[in-house]
Design a protein around this motif. Structure first.
Motif, PDB file in Angstrom:
ATOM      1  N   UNK A 303       0.864  -1.185   0.000  1.00 21.17           N
ATOM      2  CA  UNK A 303       0.000   0.000   0.000  1.00 21.17           C
ATOM      3  C   UNK A 303       0.897   1.230   0.000  1.00 21.17           C
ATOM      4  N   UNK A 304       0.876   1.987  -1.072  1.00 17.68           N
ATOM      5  CA  UNK A 304       1.741   3.167  -1.172  1.00 17.68           C
ATOM      6  C   UNK A 304       0.905   4.423  -0.956  1.00 17.68           C
ATOM      7  N   UNK A 305       1.183   5.125   0.126  1.00 17.48           N
ATOM      8  CA  UNK A 305       0.383   6.313   0.441  1.00 17.48           C
ATOM      9  C   UNK A 305       1.237   7.563   0.245  1.00 17.48           C
ATOM     10  N   UNK A 306       0.892   8.341  -0.738  1.00 16.96           N
ATOM     11  CA  UNK A 306       1.626   9.571  -1.030  1.00 16.96           C
ATOM     12  C   UNK A 306       0.611  10.705  -0.999  1.00 16.96           C
ATOM     13  N   UNK A 307       0.822  11.649  -0.090  1.00 12.58           N
ATOM     14  CA  UNK A 307      -0.126  12.754   0.046  1.00 12.58           C
ATOM     15  C   UNK A 307       0.548  14.027  -0.444  1.00 12.58           C
ATOM     16  N   UNK A 308      -0.040  14.644  -1.454  1.00 13.89           N
ATOM     17  CA  UNK A 308       0.616  15.799  -2.069  1.00 13.89           C
ATOM     18  C   UNK A 308       0.217  17.113  -1.403  1.00 13.89           C
ATOM     19  N   UNK A 309      -1.048  17.202  -0.932  1.00 12.19           N
ATOM     20  CA  UNK A 309      -1.482  18.469  -0.349  1.00 12.19           C
ATOM     21  C   UNK A 309      -1.377  18.399   1.167  1.00 12.19           C
ATOM     22  N   UNK A 385       9.761  15.004   2.631  1.00 10.90           N
ATOM     23  CA  UNK A 385      10.691  14.800   1.518  1.00 10.90           C
ATOM     24  C   UNK A 385      11.927  15.670   1.724  1.00 10.90           C
ATOM     25  N   UNK A 386      13.101  15.102   1.500  1.00  8.67           N
ATOM     26  CA  UNK A 386      14.345  15.857   1.668  1.00  8.67           C
ATOM     27  C   UNK A 386      15.095  15.930   0.352  1.00  8.67           C
ATOM     28  N   UNK A 387      15.947  16.945   0.234  1.00 12.19           N
ATOM     29  CA  UNK A 387      16.704  17.157  -0.996  1.00 12.19           C
ATOM     30  C   UNK A 387      18.177  16.922  -0.749  1.00 12.19           C
ATOM     31  N   UNK A 388      18.840  16.367  -1.712  1.00 11.07           N
ATOM     32  CA  UNK A 388      20.297  16.140  -1.662  1.00 11.07           C
ATOM     33  C   UNK A 388      20.712  15.450  -0.366  1.00 11.07           C
ATOM     34  N   UNK A 409      -0.661  -4.395  -5.579  1.00 17.35           N
ATOM     35  CA  UNK A 409      -0.274  -3.022  -5.222  1.00 17.35           C
ATOM     36  C   UNK A 409      -1.464  -2.073  -5.239  1.00 17.35           C
ATOM     37  N   UNK A 410      -1.520  -1.230  -4.200  1.00 21.78           N
ATOM     38  CA  UNK A 410      -2.415  -0.076  -4.222  1.00 21.78           C
ATOM     39  C   UNK A 410      -1.497   1.141  -4.212  1.00 21.78           C
ATOM     40  N   UNK A 411      -1.676   2.030  -5.171  1.00 23.51           N
ATOM     41  CA  UNK A 411      -0.777   3.185  -5.254  1.00 23.51           C
ATOM     42  C   UNK A 411      -1.568   4.484  -5.203  1.00 23.51           C
ATOM     43  N   UNK A 412      -0.846   5.564  -4.962  1.00 22.14           N
ATOM     44  CA  UNK A 412      -1.471   6.884  -4.944  1.00 22.14           C
ATOM     45  C   UNK A 412      -1.340   7.500  -6.334  1.00 22.14           C
ATOM     46  N   UNK A 413      -2.452   7.941  -6.878  1.00 20.21           N
ATOM     47  CA  UNK A 413      -2.451   8.548  -8.212  1.00 20.21           C
ATOM     48  C   UNK A 413      -1.444   9.688  -8.292  1.00 20.21           C
ATOM     49  N   UNK A 414      -0.877   9.905  -9.453  1.00 16.51           N
ATOM     50  CA  UNK A 414       0.087  10.984  -9.737  1.00 16.51           C
ATOM     51  C   UNK A 414       1.488  10.689  -9.220  1.00 16.51           C
ATOM     52  N   UNK A 415       1.650   9.692  -8.378  1.00 16.09           N
ATOM     53  CA  UNK A 415       2.957   9.535  -7.737  1.00 16.09           C
ATOM     54  C   UNK A 415       3.915   8.712  -8.600  1.00 16.09           C
ATOM     55  N   UNK A 416       5.046   9.316  -8.940  1.00 13.90           N
ATOM     56  CA  UNK A 416       6.047   8.608  -9.737  1.00 13.90           C
ATOM     57  C   UNK A 416       6.768   7.552  -8.890  1.00 13.90           C
ATOM     58  N   UNK A 417       6.764   7.747  -7.579  1.00 12.78           N
ATOM     59  CA  UNK A 417       7.313   6.759  -6.642  1.00 12.78           C
ATOM     60  C   UNK A 417       6.579   5.417  -6.843  1.00 12.78           C
ATOM     61  N   UNK A 442     -10.029  17.337   0.635  1.00 12.73           N
ATOM     62  CA  UNK A 442      -9.969  16.178  -0.235  1.00 12.73           C
ATOM     63  C   UNK A 442     -11.237  16.019  -1.068  1.00 12.73           C
ATOM     64  N   UNK A 443     -12.375  16.262  -0.427  1.00 16.73           N
ATOM     65  CA  UNK A 443     -13.632  15.973  -1.126  1.00 16.73           C
ATOM     66  C   UNK A 443     -13.894  16.989  -2.219  1.00 16.73           C
ATOM     67  N   UNK A 444     -13.396  18.194  -1.984  1.00 17.83           N
ATOM     68  CA  UNK A 444     -13.653  19.238  -2.969  1.00 17.83           C
ATOM     69  C   UNK A 444     -12.974  18.861  -4.286  1.00 17.83           C
ATOM     70  N   UNK A 445     -13.710  18.848  -5.342  1.00 19.99           N
ATOM     71  CA  UNK A 445     -13.108  18.549  -6.632  1.00 19.99           C
ATOM     72  C   UNK A 445     -13.130  17.072  -6.973  1.00 19.99           C
ATOM     73  N   UNK A 446     -13.393  16.226  -6.002  1.00 17.07           N
ATOM     74  CA  UNK A 446     -13.496  14.794  -6.306  1.00 17.07           C
ATOM     75  C   UNK A 446     -14.959  14.451  -6.540  1.00 17.07           C
ATOM     76  N   UNK A 447     -15.184  13.714  -7.567  1.00 21.81           N
ATOM     77  CA  UNK A 447     -16.545  13.306  -7.871  1.00 21.81           C
ATOM     78  C   UNK A 447     -16.964  12.246  -6.841  1.00 21.81           C
ATOM     79  N   UNK A 448     -18.030  12.533  -6.054  1.00 23.28           N
ATOM     80  CA  UNK A 448     -18.409  11.574  -4.995  1.00 23.28           C
ATOM     81  C   UNK A 448     -18.829  10.218  -5.557  1.00 23.28           C
ATOM     82  N   UNK A 449     -19.176  10.190  -6.836  1.00 20.22           N
ATOM     83  CA  UNK A 449     -19.585   8.895  -7.393  1.00 20.22           C
ATOM     84  C   UNK A 449     -18.371   8.073  -7.865  1.00 20.22           C
ATOM     85  N   UNK A 450     -17.201   8.674  -7.787  1.00 18.82           N
ATOM     86  CA  UNK A 450     -15.978   7.966  -8.194  1.00 18.82           C
ATOM     87  C   UNK A 450     -15.662   6.841  -7.214  1.00 18.82           C
ATOM     88  N   UNK A 451     -15.171   5.722  -7.702  1.00 22.36           N
ATOM     89  CA  UNK A 451     -14.738   4.682  -6.768  1.00 22.36           C
ATOM     90  C   UNK A 451     -13.464   5.123  -6.048  1.00 22.36           C
TER      91      UNK A 451
END
Ligand code: GDP
Length: 499
Positions: A303-309, A385-388, A409-417, A442-451
């Motif tokens: 289970x890969x959990x990546x939270x962008x916001x 996340x850290x740099x260098x 695998x369950x992954x987080x959308x958009x994540x290149x990881x 989170x709910x704002x902008x997400x279609x509630x009918x989306x799985x």
């Protein structure tokens, strides 16, 4: 001299059906030879084509003939320094400029490598400080790391232009096309040439293929521009994207790529397994964690959990994750904890959670800990996340590999990881939707009918910012209607992927 460990009998399996050359010592890079032992046979049905293998061997000899340390390389650097634009001999170079997180970098390196193979260029990586800590050399008897001259000479070297280059440069292909330094032929046959003022090709050019790039930069994916780029001895590639699907859509490359990859959904699977070999230190971390925590399980669920916001409420992400896992029945559990406690009816699964935070892991463990025989595990929680930071990147890399050793695998959308893990594994993940960056919650902008999650159509990474422009037709097209093996991604609306 090669320092083989004699008792180790190398077979076709260790070399991934001919994908890898045997020209490396085993001690110097254990992961090259041990990798295959950690992956299920289910994905080994993706065999590399003989044509791909031949192209890889050819690239290896080019890298060796023209790479750092050779006379050809010295000459090419000298000509770059003095501004000469002629290609002398058959050595031309593609330098990948490193930026962004590790997943982004790996996808960009794989794409740059494929472009180098297609255009007979030597690939050099300006990998930042830690590339050597993370990956073994992929090409025998040479290095793919761009040599950094000493500090003072670097300051005066043309390579110093790499430093601080932020995607905007007058020496970029897009800028030359926009300002008319490269002209389109008036006849409208799509021919382009260097403008009368410059007449000859420049000694180097930047290629800018990063999210938000402009119309003129996107002309990179046109045949006419590609012919012109072939005349430039040095190209510097600035990208954070998996632009391979775009190469399939570029006319001079399409046929060649179709021959190299009869199975379109396994391009990163082969490129990633060919190019990336964790160093012994990283590989040791991967394999010892695997043996202590995951090896005993019948089935491993990642289970890969990546939270962008930052402002996203964790509970909403957790609900999404758990409803995906339950809805798709990804972790079969026994109904009573007592049955699991005495080991009678447990499922034999182990759950691996990766995330920057430990909170999700703790909640998943509360939910499943007593109900799966293999337990719930999280290798690290870095906080942010850290740099260098080499140690941080080494942990990130080992977690990508641990995820890729899972069966589900369950992954987080958009994540290149997550893309790297699924690509190396050859698995189609269940992908959780991400809320738009501008959404307040989170709910704002997400279609509630989306799985809560959708199954990806292939193991391929998504190309987030493709060009929709059809150069021959001179207009935008629907990218998912051009060829049956390119579709829209489930997680990124305007993205495309190979299937
Ligand atoms: P993306 O931002 O999800 O597309 O992936 P990148 O790999 O490009 O950048 C995210 C970076 O954050 C990684 O390279 C790691 O440095 C760090 N990171 C994100 N998620 C994790 C995780 O689950 N484990 C570890 N160890 N690091 C992570």
């Amino acid at each position: 001299p090669r320092d083989w460990d004699p008792p180790f009998n190398i077979t076709g399996d260790h070399l991934l059906d001919g994908l890898l050359t045997a020209d490396f010592s085993r001690k110097s890079c254990r992961s090259r030879y041990e990798f295959a032992g950690y992956y299920n046979n289910n994905s080994s049905s993706h065999k590399p084509s003989p044509y791909l293998i031949a192209k890889l061997r050819k690239q290896e000899s080019l890298q060796k003939r023209c790479g750092p340390g050779t006379a050809a390389y010295k000459n090419a650097v000298r000509r770059l320094d003095s501004g000469e634009s002629v290609v002398n001999g058959d050595c031309r170079y593609l330098v990948y400029i490193s930026y962004r997180g590790l997943g982004n970098r790996m996808l960009a390196i794989a794409s740059s490598f494929l472009y180098a193979v297609l255009t007979d260029r030597v690939l050099l990586i300006d990998g930042g400080k830690d590339a050597g800590d993370l990956f073994c050399e992929p090409f025998p008897e040479t290095t793919w790391l761009l040599p950094r001259p000493g500090w003072l000479s670097f300051f005066f070297s043309p390579l110093s232009r790499l430093q601080g280059y932020l995607g905007g440069s007058k020496e970029s292909l897009g800028n030359l096309l926009q300002t008319g330094a490269v002209t389109m032929s008036a006849s409208g046959d799509g021919n382009v040439s260097w403008s009368p003022a410059s007449r000859s090709p420049p000694p180097y050019l930047y290629i800018h293929l990063s999210g938000g790039y402009g119309f003129h930069d996107k002309l990179f994916f046109c045949g006419a521009q590609q012919r012109l780029l072939g005349e430039v001895p040095w190209l510097f590639m600035w990208t954070d994207n998996y632009f391979v699907p775009g190469l399939f859509l570029t006319p001079p490359f399409t046929g060649e790529l179709e021959a190299m990859f009869p199975e379109k959904g396994a391009v990163f699977y082969h490129l990633g397994r060919y190019l990336f070999h964790p160093t012994n230190a990283v590989w040791h971390a991967v394999t010892s964690y695997y043996h202590s925590n995951l090896a005993g399980a019948r089935r491993r669920v990642g289970l890969q959990v990546r939270v962008f916001q930052k402002k996203q409420p964790p509970q909403v992400v957790l609900d999404q994750l758990l409803s995906c896992v339950r809805g798709e029945k990804l972790v079969p559990v026994t109904e009573t904890t007592t049955a699991a406690a005495n080991g009678s009816a447990s499922s034999g699964d182990a759950v691996l959670v990766t995330s920057l935070s430990s909170w999700y892991y703790e909640r998943v463990r509360e939910e499943y800990g007593g109900r799966v025989a293999g337990g719930v595990h999280q290798p690290s929680h870095e906080g942010r996340q850290r740099w260098r930071d080499a140690a941080h990147d080494m942990r990130a890399l080992s977690e990508m590999y641990l995820l890729s050793m899972c069966d589900v695998l369950v992954t987080s959308g958009y994540s290149t990881f997550g893309y790297v893990a699924q690509g190396l594994a050859g698995l189609r993940p269940w992908v959780m939707a991400r809320a738009p960056m501008w959404a307040d919650d989170w709910r704002e902008g997400l279609d509630p009918s989306e799985p809560p999650c959708r199954r990806a159509a292939s193991a391929e990474p998504c190309f987030h910012s493709p060009s929709a422009y059809d150069c021959a037709a001179g207009r935008d097209v629907e990218l998912d209607k051009v060829t049956p093996y390119i579709r829209r991604c489930v997680d990124v609306k305007c993205g495309i992927k190979l299937v």
